[in-house]
Design a protein around this motif. Structure first.
Motif, PDB file in Angstrom:
ATOM      1  N   ASP A  25      -5.712   5.336  -1.273  1.00  0.00           N
ATOM      2  CA  ASP A  25      -4.821   6.506  -0.942  1.00  0.00           C
ATOM      3  C   ASP A  25      -5.309   7.220   0.271  1.00  0.00           C
ATOM      4  OD1 ASP A  25      -7.069   8.260  -1.846  1.00  0.00           O
ATOM      5  OD2 ASP A  25      -6.105   8.482  -3.830  1.00  0.00           O
ATOM      6  N   PHE A  26      -4.796   8.317   0.602  1.00  0.00           N
ATOM      7  CA  PHE A  26      -5.383   8.942   1.770  1.00  0.00           C
ATOM      8  C   PHE A  26      -6.487   9.995   1.667  1.00  0.00           C
ATOM      9  CE2 PHE A  26      -0.912   8.354   3.010  1.00  0.00           C
ATOM     10  CZ  PHE A  26      -1.110   7.777   4.315  1.00  0.00           C
ATOM     11  N   VAL A  79      -9.405   1.495  -0.234  1.00  0.00           N
ATOM     12  CA  VAL A  79      -8.714   2.527   0.559  1.00  0.00           C
ATOM     13  C   VAL A  79      -7.288   2.569  -0.154  1.00  0.00           C
ATOM     14  CG1 VAL A  79      -7.997   3.528   2.942  1.00  0.00           C
ATOM     15  CG2 VAL A  79      -9.709   1.199   2.665  1.00  0.00           C
ATOM     16  N   SER A 122       1.470   2.890   5.785  1.00  0.00           N
ATOM     17  CA  SER A 122       1.847   1.480   5.441  1.00  0.00           C
ATOM     18  C   SER A 122       3.320   1.233   5.226  1.00  0.00           C
ATOM     19  CB  SER A 122       1.005   0.951   4.382  1.00  0.00           C
ATOM     20  OG  SER A 122      -0.252   1.162   4.441  1.00  0.00           O
ATOM     21  N   ARG A 181       0.666   4.044  -1.624  1.00  0.00           N
ATOM     22  CA  ARG A 181       0.230   5.155  -1.567  1.00  0.00           C
ATOM     23  C   ARG A 181      -0.298   5.589  -0.231  1.00  0.00           C
ATOM     24  NH1 ARG A 181      -3.575   4.606  -6.321  1.00  0.00           N
ATOM     25  NH2 ARG A 181      -3.565   2.613  -5.590  1.00  0.00           N
ATOM     26  N   LEU A 182      -0.262   4.784   0.804  1.00  0.00           N
ATOM     27  CA  LEU A 182      -0.372   5.008   2.104  1.00  0.00           C
ATOM     28  C   LEU A 182       0.815   5.118   3.075  1.00  0.00           C
ATOM     29  CD1 LEU A 182      -3.603   2.856   2.905  1.00  0.00           C
ATOM     30  CD2 LEU A 182      -3.621   5.276   2.304  1.00  0.00           C
ATOM     31  N   GLY A 215       0.940  -1.282   0.001  1.00  0.00           N
ATOM     32  CA  GLY A 215       0.181  -0.036  -0.084  1.00  0.00           C
ATOM     33  C   GLY A 215       0.832   1.264  -0.026  1.00  0.00           C
ATOM     34  N   LYS A 219      -0.573  -2.249   4.680  1.00  0.00           N
ATOM     35  CA  LYS A 219      -2.071  -1.895   5.028  1.00  0.00           C
ATOM     36  C   LYS A 219      -2.776  -2.783   5.540  1.00  0.00           C
ATOM     37  CE  LYS A 219      -5.320  -0.435   1.671  1.00  0.00           C
ATOM     38  NZ  LYS A 219      -5.631  -0.571   0.112  1.00  0.00           N
ATOM     39  N   LEU A 233      -7.832   0.991   9.665  1.00  0.00           N
ATOM     40  CA  LEU A 233      -8.080   2.207   9.117  1.00  0.00           C
ATOM     41  C   LEU A 233      -9.391   2.978   9.377  1.00  0.00           C
ATOM     42  CD1 LEU A 233      -6.047   1.260   5.744  1.00  0.00           C
ATOM     43  CD2 LEU A 233      -5.231   2.328   7.622  1.00  0.00           C
ATOM     44  N   LEU A 258      -9.091   7.602   2.342  1.00  0.00           N
ATOM     45  CA  LEU A 258      -9.119   7.126   3.884  1.00  0.00           C
ATOM     46  C   LEU A 258      -9.531   8.191   4.679  1.00  0.00           C
ATOM     47  CD1 LEU A 258      -7.874   5.027   5.863  1.00  0.00           C
ATOM     48  CD2 LEU A 258      -6.116   6.746   6.303  1.00  0.00           C
TER      49      LEU A 258
END
Lengths: 371, 371
Positions: B285-286, B283, B25, B20-21, B18, B31, B36, B289
């Protein structure tokens, strides 16, 4: 290099936490103990280095809180013990500067003191010297002299000093009387002042014979004067100082030197001003800090912190890093990020003035551990 | 409560960091090992809890990396040892799901497997059950069945599945053939799909008889099929498994199950879809989220983190706190702040997709210590 100025003693009031610079500035790490310009040393040390050629290394006194004694002595290893003037608690600027004046005048009746905040940023040493030397000449002639900064923008963050008639003093070609002091104006008024070239920023610098300064305090704040003189009587006596401080200091009037000295002196034609053509900033908030470190590049992200590991993608503003953490900043404009071990601040230049509200909220909610 | 579904085995591929987290992550904290949603438990555990009533606690297999074995067993203390399928390195989803299918079909020739990602968020357990039970009915009839999500907005972040003709299977009133799979579209196309009610989001859920799935792999990826069957032959033999994995796994074709199974099966009329009317999000990316945790309040700052100490003044977006630090957020909109022990991210929802670029930059600059 020019000689130190005769009879001159520099006084550095090193108080004030700088709440609007939280979480960088703290009770135990006030603004003057930080490097806010990337110079590699603290603002206090910068101030000392600026004053040493003017006063001499043994003629710079620092007025600070007992809690900061060790930090101050670490920053200024050459400072004579007698020049560290400790306050048991803060009582505002008239008390801090007045106490130094009272102590120094007992040691040297003809002394001229110049007080310069420990936490301002100044660039342009030759211009600073030029202004101080003129101000000392004005002080020697019996005036209280301040140094005002020609505004470079219509700031609402500073007070203003309006110049009056020219003052004819040998060695001070730029001297003028002060017509009046003005508190921080609104934007409209600030624009008028900026357009009218007779207004200068009040940078809080005062140069005066110590006896003249104390005379002014005596006229305007007799209770404060009496307390300061009693303290000074006991100060250089090892056994007497402690009991005198314990007895007198808590009764000392809390008042800013602007009200206790400068404004009344201006009304009586006893206040003069020299324009300081150096760069000056009191670094009052993070917007100011960002600007100070941007070096004129508006689209850059300024980074402050020796060990900063910052990755920037299309962002501007300032990152202050006090940790070893990697900080990644993506696509944010005019951002303010202050990263410390126990607290993180994220805001924008526009809202930098509201940081003080956070400090108040932390106090109110019992989270003083991070203040 | 309904009985578990006969012949059904759930498979949870728990791979993928993950990126992009980041910095939430990480390689060592992917992730699926995070909470989350503020549910108080990890996404992996949420996934397990969702599947347990459908498959039974002894009939859920997790396919994960060797590095995550301990964490997975800690999260799922009831998992039988034989149901932890360890990959020596990631080889994409066809390998992960195919290996589980090959192992399980050796144990139970009639097994129907359903694979569900370990790191998606689903809300609406009854609706989820309803969809899975229909999908299993479709799978029992010999089809490969996916569950597609009716779009709630024209997302460009997901692939789409177009429904075709109705499929008449007992126990699956909503079943339809899949007309085609479509990769993540641009916004214009996404809007067309959103207006045309025949398109569903591809949520990566596949339900099928294990032998049917393997047959499809055999037709489309014969090399992959051969490797998986060789691995499965050795798997349940303590002495044979290790050498077989060392020999075969590195040669396994890296391909997503969408390409190895779903798309070719759709072309041949062997792929069906059941609409899933539950809330679903991968989920990715932010921004996702933040939305997931905003509970519909656009002007609020969502806060994620058990020990979060956040002071908010006129801000929106999300703060993810993994430390005990005080986080003060003033006057920032749609902000994303992720505060971890060794890394800090500050961005906005709009730029959330660019986080992966930071991860790449950290790799390239030798700063992998924070990945």
């Amino acid at each position: 290099m020019a000689e130190p100025i005769e009879n001159f003693y520099a006084v550095i009031p090193a108080g004030g936490i700088g709440s609007r610079l939280w979480p960088l500035s703290r009770a135990d790490a006030p603004k003057f103990l930080h490097d806010l310009t990337g110079s590699g040393q603290t603002l206090l040390r910068d101030t000392w280095d600026r004053l040493e050629p003017l006063a001499g290394r043994d003629r710079i006194a620092v007025v600070t809180g007992r809690a900061h004694r060790a930090a101050v002595e670490k920053e200024l290893p050459g400072i004579p013990d007698k020049n560290v003037i400790l306050e048991s608690e803060p009582r505002d600027s008239a008390a801090a500067i007045g106490l130094a004046a009272a102590i120094l005048v007992r040691r040297e009746p003809d002394v001229i003191i110049g007080s310069f905040a420990a936490d301002h940023v100044i660039r342009g040493t030759r211009l600073f010297d030029h202004a101080v030397r003129q101000a000392v000449a004005v002080a020697a002639a019996g005036y209280i002299c301040t140094i005002g900064i020609p505004p470079v923008e219509p700031s609402v963050g500073f007070g203003y000093i309006q110049k009056g008639d020219e003052l004819d003093v040998e060695g001070a070609p730029e001297a003028a009387y002060v017509a009046r002091f003005v508190e921080k104006p609104n934007l409209e008024t600030a624009r008028e002042y900026f357009a009218d070239r007779s207004f200068l920023w009040n940078a809080g610098m005062f140069i005066s014979r110590a006896d003249v300064l104390l005379g002014e305090i005596s006229e305007n704040q007799p209770h404060l004067y009496a307390g300061l003189m009693d303290l000074a009587d006991a100060w250089d006596d090892r056994d007497a100082r402690g009991p005198a401080v314990d007895r007198i200091w808590p009764t000392i009037t809390k008042i800013a030197i602007d009200y206790a000295v400068a404004e009344p002196a201006a009304e009586k034609g006893r206040l003069a001003v020299i324009p300081g053509h150096f760069e000056w900033d009191d670094v009052g908030d993070f917007a100011s800090l960002a600007k100070l470190n941007s070096h004129g590049r508006k689209n850059d992200l300024a980074i402050l912190g020796e060990n900063a590991r910052v990755l920037v993608d299309a962002s501007s503003g300032i990152v202050v890093s006090q940790t070893h953490r990697v900080i990644s900043v993506i696509g944010v404009k005019d951002i303010v990020i202050v990263d410390t071990e126990d607290a993180l601040l994220v805001t924008t230049s526009e809202h930098a003035q509201r940081v003080k509200g956070v400090v108040d909220a932390l106090k109110l909610t019992g989270q003083g551990d991070v203040l």
